[in-house]
Motif scaffolding. Structure first.
Motif, short mmCIF file in Angstrom:
data_model
loop_
_atom_site.label_atom_id
_atom_site.label_comp_id
_atom_site.label_asym_id
_atom_site.label_seq_id
_atom_site.Cartn_x
_atom_site.Cartn_y
_atom_site.Cartn_z
N MET A 1 0.82 -1.21 0.00
CA MET A 1 0.00 0.00 0.00
C MET A 1 0.86 1.26 0.00
O MET A 1 0.60 2.21 -0.73
N PHE A 2 1.90 1.27 0.82
CA PHE A 2 2.80 2.43 0.86
C PHE A 2 3.44 2.66 -0.51
O PHE A 2 3.53 3.79 -0.98
N LEU A 3 3.89 1.58 -1.13
CA LEU A 3 4.51 1.70 -2.46
C LEU A 3 3.51 2.24 -3.48
O LEU A 3 3.82 3.15 -4.26
N CYS A 4 2.30 1.68 -3.48
CA CYS A 4 1.28 2.09 -4.46
C CYS A 4 0.87 3.54 -4.26
O CYS A 4 0.71 4.28 -5.23
N ILE A 5 0.72 3.96 -3.00
CA ILE A 5 0.33 5.35 -2.74
C ILE A 5 1.43 6.30 -3.20
O ILE A 5 1.16 7.33 -3.82
N GLY A 6 2.66 5.95 -2.88
CA GLY A 6 3.78 6.78 -3.31
C GLY A 6 3.88 6.86 -4.82
O GLY A 6 4.13 7.93 -5.38
N MET A 7 3.65 5.74 -5.50
CA MET A 7 3.71 5.73 -6.96
C MET A 7 2.55 6.52 -7.56
O MET A 7 2.72 7.23 -8.56
N LEU A 8 1.37 6.43 -6.95
CA LEU A 8 0.23 7.23 -7.41
C LEU A 8 0.55 8.71 -7.29
O LEU A 8 0.30 9.50 -8.22
N LYS A 9 1.11 9.10 -6.15
CA LYS A 9 1.47 10.49 -5.93
C LYS A 9 2.49 10.95 -6.97
O LYS A 9 2.42 12.08 -7.47
N SER A 10 3.42 10.08 -7.31
CA SER A 10 4.46 10.45 -8.27
C SER A 10 3.86 10.66 -9.67
O SER A 10 4.29 11.54 -10.41
N LEU A 11 2.89 9.84 -10.03
CA LEU A 11 2.26 9.98 -11.35
C LEU A 11 1.48 11.28 -11.47
O LEU A 11 1.48 11.93 -12.50
N VAL A 12 0.82 11.66 -10.39
CA VAL A 12 0.01 12.87 -10.40
C VAL A 12 0.89 14.12 -10.42
O VAL A 12 0.63 15.08 -11.14
N TYR A 13 1.96 14.09 -9.62
CA TYR A 13 2.78 15.28 -9.46
C TYR A 13 4.12 15.20 -10.18
O TYR A 13 5.06 15.93 -9.87
N SER A 14 4.21 14.28 -11.14
CA SER A 14 5.38 14.17 -12.03
C SER A 14 6.68 14.02 -11.25
O SER A 14 7.65 14.74 -11.47
N GLN A 15 6.70 13.07 -10.32
CA GLN A 15 7.90 12.76 -9.56
C GLN A 15 8.41 11.39 -9.98
O GLN A 15 7.67 10.58 -10.52
N PRO A 16 9.70 11.10 -9.74
CA PRO A 16 10.23 9.76 -10.05
C PRO A 16 9.43 8.69 -9.32
O PRO A 16 9.26 8.75 -8.10
N ILE A 17 8.93 7.71 -10.05
CA ILE A 17 8.00 6.73 -9.49
C ILE A 17 8.62 5.93 -8.36
O ILE A 17 8.06 5.84 -7.26
N LEU A 18 9.77 5.32 -8.61
CA LEU A 18 10.37 4.45 -7.59
C LEU A 18 10.79 5.24 -6.36
O LEU A 18 10.60 4.78 -5.22
N ARG A 19 11.37 6.42 -6.58
CA ARG A 19 11.81 7.21 -5.44
C ARG A 19 10.63 7.61 -4.56
O ARG A 19 10.70 7.54 -3.33
N ALA A 20 9.53 8.02 -5.19
CA ALA A 20 8.34 8.42 -4.42
C ALA A 20 7.75 7.21 -3.69
O ALA A 20 7.32 7.31 -2.54
N GLY A 21 7.74 6.06 -4.37
CA GLY A 21 7.18 4.86 -3.75
C GLY A 21 7.98 4.42 -2.55
O GLY A 21 7.43 4.15 -1.47
N PHE A 22 9.30 4.34 -2.70
CA PHE A 22 10.13 3.89 -1.58
C PHE A 22 10.21 4.94 -0.47
O PHE A 22 10.38 4.59 0.70
N SER A 23 10.10 6.21 -0.83
CA SER A 23 10.07 7.25 0.19
C SER A 23 8.87 7.09 1.10
O SER A 23 8.97 7.15 2.33
N THR A 24 7.70 6.85 0.49
CA THR A 24 6.48 6.63 1.28
C THR A 24 6.60 5.34 2.08
O THR A 24 6.15 5.28 3.24
#
Length: 253
Positions: free
Chosen positions: A203-226
Protein backbone atom coordinates in the motif's frame (compact mmCIF):
# COMPACT_ATOMS: atom_id res chain seq x y z
CA UNK A 1 17.72 11.97 -25.44
CA UNK A 2 18.40 15.65 -24.78
CA UNK A 3 17.44 16.52 -28.35
CA UNK A 4 14.17 14.61 -28.00
CA UNK A 5 13.34 16.44 -24.76
CA UNK A 6 13.99 19.75 -26.51
CA UNK A 7 11.66 18.77 -29.36
CA UNK A 8 8.98 17.75 -26.84
CA UNK A 9 9.32 21.10 -25.07
CA UNK A 10 9.08 22.98 -28.35
CA UNK A 11 5.94 21.04 -29.21
CA UNK A 12 4.42 21.77 -25.78
CA UNK A 13 5.05 25.48 -26.30
CA UNK A 14 3.34 25.82 -29.65
CA UNK A 15 0.60 28.48 -29.37
CA UNK A 16 -2.29 26.02 -29.72
CA UNK A 17 -0.81 23.64 -27.10
CA UNK A 18 -0.17 26.51 -24.69
CA UNK A 19 -3.76 27.69 -25.08
CA UNK A 20 -5.10 24.18 -24.47
CA UNK A 21 -2.90 23.70 -21.40
CA UNK A 22 -3.91 27.02 -19.86
CA UNK A 23 -7.59 26.15 -20.28
CA UNK A 24 -7.19 22.97 -18.25
CA UNK A 25 -8.39 22.92 -14.67
CA UNK A 26 -5.73 22.71 -11.95
CA UNK A 27 -4.98 19.26 -10.55
CA UNK A 28 -7.89 18.13 -8.47
CA UNK A 29 -7.74 18.59 -4.72
CA UNK A 30 -9.36 15.16 -4.53
CA UNK A 31 -6.03 13.56 -5.38
CA UNK A 32 -4.30 15.31 -2.49
CA UNK A 33 -7.17 14.42 -0.16
CA UNK A 34 -7.02 10.77 -1.25
CA UNK A 35 -3.25 10.55 -0.79
CA UNK A 36 -3.49 12.24 2.61
CA UNK A 37 -6.20 9.89 3.83
CA UNK A 38 -4.64 6.75 2.34
CA UNK A 39 -1.17 7.34 3.76
CA UNK A 40 -2.44 8.28 7.21
CA UNK A 41 -4.93 5.42 7.24
CA UNK A 42 -2.31 2.82 6.39
CA UNK A 43 0.34 4.31 8.69
CA UNK A 44 -1.87 4.65 11.76
CA UNK A 45 -3.64 1.30 11.36
CA UNK A 46 -0.47 -0.66 10.73
CA UNK A 47 1.19 1.19 13.61
CA UNK A 48 -1.60 -0.10 15.87
CA UNK A 49 -1.15 -3.61 14.45
CA UNK A 50 2.61 -3.46 15.02
CA UNK A 51 2.29 -2.06 18.52
CA UNK A 52 -0.32 -4.63 19.53
CA UNK A 53 1.66 -7.49 18.03
CA UNK A 54 4.85 -6.27 19.67
CA UNK A 55 3.01 -6.16 22.98
CA UNK A 56 1.95 -9.80 22.51
CA UNK A 57 -1.79 -9.18 22.19
CA UNK A 58 -4.02 -11.79 20.60
CA UNK A 59 -5.35 -11.44 17.02
CA UNK A 60 -8.78 -10.54 18.41
CA UNK A 61 -7.33 -7.65 20.42
CA UNK A 62 -5.37 -6.54 17.35
CA UNK A 63 -8.61 -6.47 15.36
CA UNK A 64 -10.54 -4.56 18.02
CA UNK A 65 -7.81 -1.96 18.44
CA UNK A 66 -7.24 -1.74 14.70
CA UNK A 67 -10.85 -1.19 13.67
CA UNK A 68 -11.58 1.14 16.58
CA UNK A 69 -8.58 3.24 15.59
CA UNK A 70 -9.58 3.04 11.92
CA UNK A 71 -13.05 4.50 12.45
CA UNK A 72 -12.11 7.06 15.10
CA UNK A 73 -8.97 8.37 13.41
CA UNK A 74 -10.61 8.33 9.97
CA UNK A 75 -13.47 10.47 11.24
CA UNK A 76 -11.07 12.76 13.08
CA UNK A 77 -8.94 13.28 9.97
CA UNK A 78 -12.00 13.92 7.80
CA UNK A 79 -13.27 16.55 10.25
CA UNK A 80 -9.84 18.16 10.42
CA UNK A 81 -9.58 18.33 6.64
CA UNK A 82 -13.10 19.74 6.42
CA UNK A 83 -12.25 22.48 8.92
CA UNK A 84 -9.00 23.31 7.15
CA UNK A 85 -10.57 23.62 3.69
CA UNK A 86 -13.59 25.46 5.06
CA UNK A 87 -11.39 27.92 6.97
CA UNK A 88 -9.43 28.66 3.80
CA UNK A 89 -12.65 29.19 1.86
CA UNK A 90 -14.05 31.51 4.53
CA UNK A 91 -10.82 33.48 4.64
CA UNK A 92 -10.92 33.92 0.88
CA UNK A 93 -14.52 35.17 1.01
CA UNK A 94 -13.64 37.58 3.81
CA UNK A 95 -10.70 38.89 1.79
CA UNK A 96 -12.94 39.25 -1.26
CA UNK A 97 -15.53 41.27 0.63
CA UNK A 98 -12.78 43.44 2.11
CA UNK A 99 -11.30 44.21 -1.31
CA UNK A 100 -14.70 44.91 -2.85
CA UNK A 101 -15.45 47.35 -0.03
CA UNK A 102 -12.08 49.04 -0.40
CA UNK A 103 -12.50 49.41 -4.14
CA UNK A 104 -15.89 50.97 -3.52
CA UNK A 105 -14.69 53.40 -0.82
CA UNK A 106 -11.11 54.22 -1.87
CA UNK A 107 -10.74 53.30 -5.55
CA UNK A 108 -7.68 55.50 -6.07
CA UNK A 109 -5.89 53.86 -3.15
CA UNK A 110 -6.67 50.39 -4.51
CA UNK A 111 -5.58 51.52 -7.98
CA UNK A 112 -2.28 52.65 -6.49
CA UNK A 113 -1.85 49.22 -4.90
CA UNK A 114 -2.19 47.63 -8.34
CA UNK A 115 0.31 50.12 -9.72
CA UNK A 116 2.88 49.35 -7.01
CA UNK A 117 2.37 45.60 -7.26
CA UNK A 118 3.22 45.58 -10.95
CA UNK A 119 5.92 48.21 -10.58
CA UNK A 120 7.62 45.81 -8.18
CA UNK A 121 7.47 43.19 -10.92
CA UNK A 122 9.56 45.45 -13.15
CA UNK A 123 6.93 47.26 -15.20
CA UNK A 124 7.06 51.00 -15.64
CA UNK A 125 6.03 54.02 -17.67
CA UNK A 126 3.27 53.70 -20.22
CA UNK A 127 3.27 49.91 -20.03
CA UNK A 128 2.60 50.01 -16.29
CA UNK A 129 -0.24 52.51 -16.71
CA UNK A 130 -1.85 50.32 -19.39
CA UNK A 131 -1.70 47.32 -17.06
CA UNK A 132 -3.28 49.32 -14.23
CA UNK A 133 -5.99 50.68 -16.52
CA UNK A 134 -6.78 47.24 -17.95
CA UNK A 135 -7.05 45.51 -14.56
CA UNK A 136 -9.03 48.25 -12.81
CA UNK A 137 -11.47 48.52 -15.71
CA UNK A 138 -12.85 45.08 -14.78
CA UNK A 139 -14.11 44.84 -11.19
CA UNK A 140 -13.91 41.04 -11.00
CA UNK A 141 -10.39 40.98 -12.48
CA UNK A 142 -9.39 43.77 -10.09
CA UNK A 143 -10.59 41.85 -7.03
CA UNK A 144 -9.08 38.54 -8.19
CA UNK A 145 -5.75 40.25 -8.85
CA UNK A 146 -5.71 41.70 -5.35
CA UNK A 147 -6.59 38.34 -3.81
CA UNK A 148 -3.73 36.68 -5.67
CA UNK A 149 -1.09 39.39 -5.38
CA UNK A 150 -1.83 40.93 -1.98
CA UNK A 151 -3.18 37.93 -0.06
CA UNK A 152 -1.43 35.14 -1.95
CA UNK A 153 -4.72 33.24 -2.38
CA UNK A 154 -5.20 30.67 -5.11
CA UNK A 155 -8.20 31.21 -7.38
CA UNK A 156 -9.08 27.51 -7.28
CA UNK A 157 -11.98 26.76 -4.95
CA UNK A 158 -12.46 23.46 -3.15
CA UNK A 159 -15.44 21.87 -1.44
CA UNK A 160 -14.81 21.11 2.26
CA UNK A 161 -17.48 18.38 2.23
CA UNK A 162 -15.92 16.64 -0.77
CA UNK A 163 -12.44 16.90 0.76
CA UNK A 164 -13.68 15.38 4.01
CA UNK A 165 -15.51 12.51 2.30
CA UNK A 166 -12.58 11.64 0.03
CA UNK A 167 -10.17 11.70 2.97
CA UNK A 168 -12.45 9.52 5.09
CA UNK A 169 -13.09 7.00 2.29
CA UNK A 170 -9.38 6.70 1.49
CA UNK A 171 -8.49 6.36 5.18
CA UNK A 172 -11.00 3.53 5.71
CA UNK A 173 -10.37 1.70 2.43
CA UNK A 174 -6.58 1.66 2.60
CA UNK A 175 -6.31 1.57 6.38
CA UNK A 176 -8.40 -1.60 6.58
CA UNK A 177 -6.04 -3.59 4.35
CA UNK A 178 -3.37 -4.35 7.02
CA UNK A 179 -6.14 -5.78 9.22
CA UNK A 180 -7.36 -8.32 6.65
CA UNK A 181 -4.95 -11.14 7.63
CA UNK A 182 -6.22 -10.97 11.21
CA UNK A 183 -9.69 -11.86 9.91
CA UNK A 184 -8.27 -15.28 8.92
CA UNK A 185 -8.21 -17.36 12.14
CA UNK A 186 -6.77 -20.39 10.33
CA UNK A 187 -3.44 -18.53 10.01
CA UNK A 188 -0.86 -18.52 12.78
CA UNK A 189 -0.47 -15.12 14.45
CA UNK A 190 3.09 -14.78 13.20
CA UNK A 191 1.89 -15.45 9.66
CA UNK A 192 -0.91 -12.94 10.08
CA UNK A 193 1.57 -10.26 11.08
CA UNK A 194 3.93 -11.05 8.21
CA UNK A 195 1.03 -10.93 5.74
CA UNK A 196 -0.15 -7.64 7.24
CA UNK A 197 3.38 -6.23 6.88
CA UNK A 198 3.56 -7.24 3.22
CA UNK A 199 0.14 -5.73 2.47
CA UNK A 200 1.01 -2.48 4.26
CA UNK A 201 4.30 -2.25 2.36
CA UNK A 202 2.47 -2.73 -0.94
CA UNK A 203 0.00 0.00 0.00
CA UNK A 204 2.80 2.43 0.86
CA UNK A 205 4.51 1.70 -2.46
CA UNK A 206 1.28 2.09 -4.46
CA UNK A 207 0.33 5.35 -2.74
CA UNK A 208 3.78 6.78 -3.31
CA UNK A 209 3.71 5.73 -6.96
CA UNK A 210 0.23 7.23 -7.41
CA UNK A 211 1.47 10.49 -5.93
CA UNK A 212 4.46 10.45 -8.27
CA UNK A 213 2.26 9.98 -11.35
CA UNK A 214 0.01 12.87 -10.40
CA UNK A 215 2.78 15.28 -9.46
CA UNK A 216 5.38 14.17 -12.03
CA UNK A 217 7.90 12.76 -9.56
CA UNK A 218 10.23 9.76 -10.05
CA UNK A 219 8.00 6.73 -9.49
CA UNK A 220 10.37 4.45 -7.59
CA UNK A 221 11.81 7.21 -5.44
CA UNK A 222 8.34 8.42 -4.42
CA UNK A 223 7.18 4.86 -3.75
CA UNK A 224 10.13 3.89 -1.58
CA UNK A 225 10.07 7.25 0.19
CA UNK A 226 6.48 6.63 1.28
CA UNK A 227 7.39 3.04 2.18
CA UNK A 228 10.24 4.21 4.42
CA UNK A 229 8.03 6.77 6.17
CA UNK A 230 5.31 4.23 6.84
CA UNK A 231 7.80 1.55 7.84
CA UNK A 232 9.49 3.93 10.24
CA UNK A 233 6.21 4.74 12.00
CA UNK A 234 5.30 1.05 12.25
CA UNK A 235 8.75 0.15 13.58
CA UNK A 236 8.47 2.75 16.33
CA UNK A 237 5.05 1.39 17.28
CA UNK A 238 6.35 -2.20 17.34
CA UNK A 239 9.37 -1.30 19.49
CA UNK A 240 7.16 0.71 21.86
CA UNK A 241 4.73 -2.18 22.24
CA UNK A 242 7.55 -4.67 22.80
CA UNK A 243 9.27 -2.49 25.40
CA UNK A 244 6.04 -1.91 27.29
CA UNK A 245 5.39 -5.65 27.22
CA UNK A 246 8.79 -6.30 28.77
CA UNK A 247 8.45 -3.46 31.26
CA UNK A 248 5.01 -4.40 32.58
CA UNK A 249 5.16 -8.12 31.94
CA UNK A 250 2.14 -8.10 29.61
CA UNK A 251 0.94 -11.52 28.58
CA UNK A 252 -2.23 -11.10 26.50
CA UNK A 253 -1.71 -13.90 24.03
Amino acid sequence: MAEQRRKDLLDEHRPENIARRLQQQPKSQKVSDFVLGAIDGCVTTFAVVSGAFGAGFSPLVVLVLGFANLIADGFSMAVSNYEAVNAEREYRELARRTEERHIELVPEGEREEIRQIFANKGFGGETLEKIVATITANRQLWVETMLTEEYGLNSTRYSPVTSALVTFAAFIAVGAIPLLPFLMPFLAQQTQFVASTVLAALMFLCIGMLKSLVYSQPILRAGFSTLLLGGGAASLAYVTGYLLRQLFGIDAA
